[in-house]
Design an enzyme around this catalytic site. Structure first.
Site, PDB file in Angstrom:
ATOM      1  N   TYR A 198       0.824  -1.203   0.000  1.00 43.82           N
ATOM      2  CA  TYR A 198       0.000   0.000   0.000  1.00 43.82           C
ATOM      3  C   TYR A 198       0.864   1.260   0.000  1.00 43.82           C
ATOM      4  CZ  TYR A 198      -4.185  -2.802   1.048  1.00 43.82           C
ATOM      5  OH  TYR A 198      -5.229  -3.705   1.003  1.00 43.82           O
ATOM      6  N   LYS A 220       6.397  -6.708 -12.363  1.00 46.51           N
ATOM      7  CA  LYS A 220       5.570  -7.045 -11.212  1.00 46.51           C
ATOM      8  C   LYS A 220       5.373  -8.562 -11.169  1.00 46.51           C
ATOM      9  CE  LYS A 220       0.943  -6.356  -9.246  1.00 46.51           C
ATOM     10  NZ  LYS A 220      -0.383  -5.734  -9.454  1.00 46.51           N
ATOM     11  N   GLN A 239      -9.839 -12.660   2.192  1.00 47.61           N
ATOM     12  CA  GLN A 239     -10.300 -11.290   1.928  1.00 47.61           C
ATOM     13  C   GLN A 239     -10.511 -11.143   0.422  1.00 47.61           C
ATOM     14  OE1 GLN A 239      -8.545  -6.819   2.258  1.00 47.61           O
ATOM     15  NE2 GLN A 239      -8.409  -8.017   4.146  1.00 47.61           N
ATOM     16  N   ASN A 249     -10.251   8.628   3.480  1.00 52.54           N
ATOM     17  CA  ASN A 249      -9.353   9.545   4.178  1.00 52.54           C
ATOM     18  C   ASN A 249     -10.078  10.701   4.852  1.00 52.54           C
ATOM     19  OD1 ASN A 249      -6.635   8.677   4.104  1.00 52.54           O
ATOM     20  ND2 ASN A 249      -6.492   9.132   1.922  1.00 52.54           N
TER      21      ASN A 249
END
Length: 297
Positions: free
Chosen positions: A54, A98, A181, A263
Protein backbone atom coordinates in the site's frame (compact mmCIF):
# COMPACT_ATOMS: atom_id res chain seq x y z
CA UNK A 1 -19.73 -2.59 18.07
CA UNK A 2 -20.24 -6.31 17.53
CA UNK A 3 -17.07 -8.38 17.34
CA UNK A 4 -16.29 -11.44 15.26
CA UNK A 5 -14.12 -14.36 16.39
CA UNK A 6 -11.73 -15.61 13.70
CA UNK A 7 -10.14 -18.18 16.00
CA UNK A 8 -10.01 -18.71 19.76
CA UNK A 9 -8.43 -15.63 21.32
CA UNK A 10 -8.58 -13.49 18.17
CA UNK A 11 -11.54 -11.17 17.67
CA UNK A 12 -11.97 -8.42 15.11
CA UNK A 13 -14.39 -5.51 15.01
CA UNK A 14 -17.38 -6.09 12.74
CA UNK A 15 -15.99 -3.49 10.34
CA UNK A 16 -12.29 -2.97 9.62
CA UNK A 17 -10.62 0.26 8.58
CA UNK A 18 -8.60 -0.10 5.38
CA UNK A 19 -5.27 1.69 5.14
CA UNK A 20 -4.72 1.42 1.38
CA UNK A 21 -5.37 5.15 0.84
CA UNK A 22 -3.47 6.42 3.86
CA UNK A 23 -0.62 7.78 1.72
CA UNK A 24 -2.97 9.41 -0.81
CA UNK A 25 -3.89 12.43 1.28
CA UNK A 26 -1.89 15.63 1.49
CA UNK A 27 -1.57 15.23 5.26
CA UNK A 28 0.18 12.05 6.38
CA UNK A 29 1.37 13.52 9.67
CA UNK A 30 1.21 11.47 12.84
CA UNK A 31 -1.45 13.78 14.27
CA UNK A 32 -3.72 13.35 11.25
CA UNK A 33 -3.29 9.57 11.20
CA UNK A 34 -4.06 9.43 14.91
CA UNK A 35 -7.19 11.51 14.34
CA UNK A 36 -8.39 8.83 11.91
CA UNK A 37 -7.61 6.06 14.38
CA UNK A 38 -9.39 7.91 17.18
CA UNK A 39 -12.42 8.37 14.95
CA UNK A 40 -12.47 4.62 14.32
CA UNK A 41 -11.98 3.67 17.96
CA UNK A 42 -14.82 5.93 19.08
CA UNK A 43 -17.13 3.68 17.03
CA UNK A 44 -15.58 0.43 18.20
CA UNK A 45 -13.67 -0.10 14.94
CA UNK A 46 -10.43 -1.63 16.20
CA UNK A 47 -9.22 -3.70 13.23
CA UNK A 48 -6.73 -1.96 10.92
CA UNK A 49 -6.11 -3.51 7.52
CA UNK A 50 -2.73 -3.04 5.79
CA UNK A 51 -0.65 -4.54 3.01
CA UNK A 52 3.06 -4.07 2.55
CA UNK A 53 2.47 -2.73 -0.99
CA UNK A 54 0.00 0.00 0.00
CA UNK A 55 1.19 3.47 -0.92
CA UNK A 56 4.09 2.04 -2.89
CA UNK A 57 5.33 0.26 0.26
CA UNK A 58 5.03 3.44 2.38
CA UNK A 59 1.77 3.08 4.33
CA UNK A 60 3.07 0.73 7.04
CA UNK A 61 5.84 3.24 7.77
CA UNK A 62 3.38 6.16 7.94
CA UNK A 63 1.18 4.16 10.29
CA UNK A 64 4.17 3.11 12.39
CA UNK A 65 5.36 6.71 12.78
CA UNK A 66 1.95 7.64 14.16
CA UNK A 67 1.82 4.61 16.45
CA UNK A 68 5.26 5.49 17.80
CA UNK A 69 3.89 8.76 19.17
CA UNK A 70 1.16 6.90 21.06
CA UNK A 71 2.38 3.32 21.58
CA UNK A 72 -0.44 2.49 24.02
CA UNK A 73 -2.77 2.32 21.01
CA UNK A 74 -1.27 -1.01 20.02
CA UNK A 75 -3.08 -2.67 22.91
CA UNK A 76 -6.44 -1.48 21.57
CA UNK A 77 -6.20 -2.48 17.92
CA UNK A 78 -5.75 -5.54 15.73
CA UNK A 79 -3.32 -5.23 12.82
CA UNK A 80 -3.81 -7.10 9.56
CA UNK A 81 -1.23 -6.98 6.79
CA UNK A 82 -0.53 -8.79 3.54
CA UNK A 83 2.53 -9.87 1.61
CA UNK A 84 3.44 -11.57 -1.63
CA UNK A 85 3.26 -8.83 -4.28
CA UNK A 86 6.53 -7.48 -5.65
CA UNK A 87 5.95 -4.38 -7.79
CA UNK A 88 8.63 -2.12 -9.31
CA UNK A 89 8.07 0.78 -6.90
CA UNK A 90 9.51 1.84 -3.57
CA UNK A 91 11.90 -0.67 -2.08
CA UNK A 92 11.40 -2.94 -5.09
CA UNK A 93 11.98 -0.20 -7.66
CA UNK A 94 14.64 -2.32 -9.35
CA UNK A 95 12.27 -5.24 -9.97
CA UNK A 96 12.14 -5.85 -13.74
CA UNK A 97 8.44 -6.78 -13.65
CA UNK A 98 5.57 -7.05 -11.21
CA UNK A 99 5.35 -10.58 -9.85
CA UNK A 100 4.15 -12.65 -6.91
CA UNK A 101 6.52 -14.24 -4.41
CA UNK A 102 5.19 -16.71 -1.87
CA UNK A 103 8.57 -18.29 -1.13
CA UNK A 104 9.52 -18.87 2.50
CA UNK A 105 12.37 -16.37 2.24
CA UNK A 106 10.09 -13.63 0.94
CA UNK A 107 7.41 -14.28 3.55
CA UNK A 108 9.97 -14.14 6.36
CA UNK A 109 11.54 -10.97 5.00
CA UNK A 110 8.14 -9.34 4.50
CA UNK A 111 7.05 -10.09 8.05
CA UNK A 112 10.27 -8.67 9.49
CA UNK A 113 9.94 -5.54 7.37
CA UNK A 114 6.29 -5.02 8.31
CA UNK A 115 7.10 -5.42 12.01
CA UNK A 116 9.94 -2.92 11.68
CA UNK A 117 7.94 -0.42 9.63
CA UNK A 118 5.05 -0.40 12.08
CA UNK A 119 7.22 -0.66 15.19
CA UNK A 120 5.32 -3.65 16.58
CA UNK A 121 6.34 -7.07 17.86
CA UNK A 122 3.59 -9.12 16.26
CA UNK A 123 1.01 -9.06 13.47
CA UNK A 124 -2.48 -10.21 14.40
CA UNK A 125 -3.33 -11.56 10.95
CA UNK A 126 -1.03 -12.12 7.96
CA UNK A 127 -2.59 -12.70 4.55
CA UNK A 128 -1.04 -13.94 1.32
CA UNK A 129 -2.16 -11.10 -0.94
CA UNK A 130 -2.77 -12.90 -4.24
CA UNK A 131 -2.77 -16.46 -5.56
CA UNK A 132 0.71 -17.20 -6.89
CA UNK A 133 0.82 -19.23 -10.14
CA UNK A 134 4.24 -20.51 -9.02
CA UNK A 135 3.23 -21.33 -5.46
CA UNK A 136 4.93 -24.27 -3.79
CA UNK A 137 2.16 -24.99 -1.31
CA UNK A 138 4.39 -27.09 0.93
CA UNK A 139 6.97 -24.32 1.21
CA UNK A 140 4.44 -21.50 1.62
CA UNK A 141 2.36 -23.46 4.11
CA UNK A 142 5.42 -24.35 6.16
CA UNK A 143 6.53 -20.70 6.17
CA UNK A 144 3.13 -19.53 7.42
CA UNK A 145 3.12 -22.22 10.12
CA UNK A 146 6.61 -21.10 11.15
CA UNK A 147 5.47 -17.48 11.42
CA UNK A 148 2.71 -18.50 13.81
CA UNK A 149 5.08 -20.72 15.81
CA UNK A 150 7.52 -17.83 16.14
CA UNK A 151 4.88 -15.61 17.76
CA UNK A 152 5.46 -12.90 15.17
CA UNK A 153 2.07 -13.67 13.61
CA UNK A 154 -1.03 -14.72 15.55
CA UNK A 155 -3.09 -16.04 12.64
CA UNK A 156 -2.83 -16.46 8.89
CA UNK A 157 -5.16 -16.31 5.92
CA UNK A 158 -5.33 -15.36 2.27
CA UNK A 159 -6.72 -12.69 -0.02
CA UNK A 160 -8.25 -12.99 -3.49
CA UNK A 161 -7.95 -16.80 -3.48
CA UNK A 162 -10.44 -19.01 -5.29
CA UNK A 163 -11.66 -22.08 -3.37
CA UNK A 164 -9.18 -24.43 -5.08
CA UNK A 165 -6.24 -22.11 -4.29
CA UNK A 166 -7.39 -21.98 -0.68
CA UNK A 167 -7.72 -25.77 -0.45
CA UNK A 168 -4.29 -26.36 -1.93
CA UNK A 169 -2.54 -24.11 0.57
CA UNK A 170 -4.60 -25.34 3.51
CA UNK A 171 -3.72 -28.95 2.64
CA UNK A 172 -0.06 -28.18 3.32
CA UNK A 173 -0.55 -26.50 6.71
CA UNK A 174 -1.02 -27.32 10.38
CA UNK A 175 -2.61 -23.97 11.23
CA UNK A 176 -6.03 -23.10 9.92
CA UNK A 177 -6.36 -20.35 7.34
CA UNK A 178 -8.87 -18.14 9.14
CA UNK A 179 -10.22 -15.96 6.32
CA UNK A 180 -10.15 -15.02 2.67
CA UNK A 181 -10.30 -11.29 1.93
CA UNK A 182 -12.10 -10.93 -1.39
CA UNK A 183 -13.63 -8.16 -3.45
CA UNK A 184 -17.30 -7.98 -2.61
CA UNK A 185 -19.85 -5.19 -2.94
CA UNK A 186 -23.03 -4.18 -4.73
CA UNK A 187 -20.85 -3.51 -7.76
CA UNK A 188 -19.10 -6.88 -7.46
CA UNK A 189 -21.70 -9.47 -6.54
CA UNK A 190 -20.09 -12.54 -8.12
CA UNK A 191 -18.95 -14.09 -4.79
CA UNK A 192 -22.59 -14.52 -3.76
CA UNK A 193 -23.16 -17.11 -6.50
CA UNK A 194 -19.77 -18.28 -7.83
CA UNK A 195 -18.90 -20.44 -4.83
CA UNK A 196 -16.39 -18.11 -3.15
CA UNK A 197 -18.72 -17.19 -0.29
CA UNK A 198 -20.32 -20.62 -0.04
CA UNK A 199 -16.91 -22.25 0.30
CA UNK A 200 -16.08 -20.08 3.31
CA UNK A 201 -19.49 -20.55 4.88
CA UNK A 202 -19.14 -24.32 4.59
CA UNK A 203 -15.92 -24.06 6.60
CA UNK A 204 -17.40 -21.62 9.13
CA UNK A 205 -14.89 -18.96 8.11
CA UNK A 206 -15.70 -15.26 8.16
CA UNK A 207 -14.88 -13.53 4.85
CA UNK A 208 -13.35 -10.08 4.71
CA UNK A 209 -14.62 -7.82 1.92
CA UNK A 210 -12.30 -5.32 0.25
CA UNK A 211 -13.67 -2.39 -1.73
CA UNK A 212 -17.15 -2.81 -0.14
CA UNK A 213 -18.26 0.49 -1.73
CA UNK A 214 -16.93 -0.48 -5.12
CA UNK A 215 -13.91 1.80 -4.83
CA UNK A 216 -16.32 4.73 -4.94
CA UNK A 217 -17.91 3.29 -8.10
CA UNK A 218 -21.27 3.07 -6.34
CA UNK A 219 -21.55 6.83 -6.67
CA UNK A 220 -20.60 7.09 -10.34
CA UNK A 221 -22.98 7.78 -13.20
CA UNK A 222 -22.81 4.24 -14.52
CA UNK A 223 -24.49 3.03 -11.32
CA UNK A 224 -27.16 5.72 -11.19
CA UNK A 225 -30.05 3.24 -11.01
CA UNK A 226 -28.43 1.33 -8.14
CA UNK A 227 -27.63 4.55 -6.33
CA UNK A 228 -31.26 5.62 -6.64
CA UNK A 229 -32.37 2.45 -4.87
CA UNK A 230 -29.69 2.85 -2.20
CA UNK A 231 -30.83 6.38 -1.51
CA UNK A 232 -34.47 5.30 -1.35
CA UNK A 233 -33.66 2.59 1.19
CA UNK A 234 -31.45 5.06 3.03
CA UNK A 235 -34.37 7.44 3.53
CA UNK A 236 -36.27 4.66 5.26
CA UNK A 237 -33.39 4.19 7.71
CA UNK A 238 -32.17 7.79 8.01
CA UNK A 239 -28.86 6.76 6.45
CA UNK A 240 -26.81 7.62 3.38
CA UNK A 241 -26.24 5.34 0.39
CA UNK A 242 -22.80 4.19 1.53
CA UNK A 243 -24.14 3.11 4.90
CA UNK A 244 -26.86 1.03 3.24
CA UNK A 245 -24.27 -0.56 0.92
CA UNK A 246 -22.30 -1.68 3.98
CA UNK A 247 -25.46 -2.87 5.73
CA UNK A 248 -26.15 -5.01 2.66
CA UNK A 249 -22.91 -6.93 3.31
CA UNK A 250 -23.37 -7.03 7.07
CA UNK A 251 -26.80 -8.63 6.65
CA UNK A 252 -25.37 -11.76 5.04
CA UNK A 253 -25.26 -14.81 7.36
CA UNK A 254 -21.62 -15.51 6.43
CA UNK A 255 -20.59 -12.78 8.89
CA UNK A 256 -18.76 -10.66 6.32
CA UNK A 257 -16.24 -8.13 7.66
CA UNK A 258 -16.18 -5.12 5.30
CA UNK A 259 -12.84 -3.30 5.03
CA UNK A 260 -13.68 0.38 4.54
CA UNK A 261 -11.05 2.87 3.42
CA UNK A 262 -11.57 6.61 3.27
CA UNK A 263 -9.35 9.55 4.18
CA UNK A 264 -12.09 12.03 5.07
CA UNK A 265 -12.72 12.27 8.80
CA UNK A 266 -16.40 13.06 8.35
CA UNK A 267 -16.85 9.86 6.36
CA UNK A 268 -14.81 7.79 8.78
CA UNK A 269 -17.10 9.03 11.57
CA UNK A 270 -20.12 7.49 9.78
CA UNK A 271 -18.67 4.05 9.02
CA UNK A 272 -20.08 2.49 12.17
CA UNK A 273 -23.63 3.63 11.37
CA UNK A 274 -24.06 0.56 9.17
CA UNK A 275 -24.17 -1.84 12.13
CA UNK A 276 -27.42 -0.33 13.38
CA UNK A 277 -29.24 -0.93 10.08
CA UNK A 278 -31.38 -4.06 9.91
CA UNK A 279 -32.47 -5.00 6.40
CA UNK A 280 -35.29 -7.46 5.79
CA UNK A 281 -34.99 -10.13 3.11
CA UNK A 282 -37.12 -8.23 0.61
CA UNK A 283 -35.03 -5.08 0.94
CA UNK A 284 -31.81 -7.06 0.59
CA UNK A 285 -33.07 -8.57 -2.66
CA UNK A 286 -34.29 -5.17 -3.84
CA UNK A 287 -30.68 -3.98 -3.57
CA UNK A 288 -29.29 -7.18 -5.06
CA UNK A 289 -31.54 -7.11 -8.12
CA UNK A 290 -30.73 -3.44 -8.67
CA UNK A 291 -27.05 -4.38 -8.53
CA UNK A 292 -27.31 -7.20 -11.08
CA UNK A 293 -29.59 -5.20 -13.33
CA UNK A 294 -32.62 -7.45 -13.25
CA UNK A 295 -34.55 -10.08 -11.35
CA UNK A 296 -32.76 -13.08 -9.91
CA UNK A 297 -32.86 -16.09 -12.27
Amino acid sequence: MERISLQPGLEFSRIAYGMWRLADGADTSADHVLAKLDCCLEQGITTMDHADIYGGYTVEGIFGAALKTRPCLRDNIEIVTKCGIVAPVGRYADAPVKYYDTSAAHIRASVETSLSQMGIDHIDLLLIHRPDPLIDAEETGRALDDMVASGKVRAVGVSNFRPWDFSLLQSAMHNRLVTNQIEMSLTHTAPFINGDLAYLQERRLHPMAWSPLGGGGLFSGENAALLHVLEAVGKQHDADAGTIALAFLLHHPAGILPVVGTNRLERIARIGDAVRIRLDRQTWFRLYTAAIGGDVP
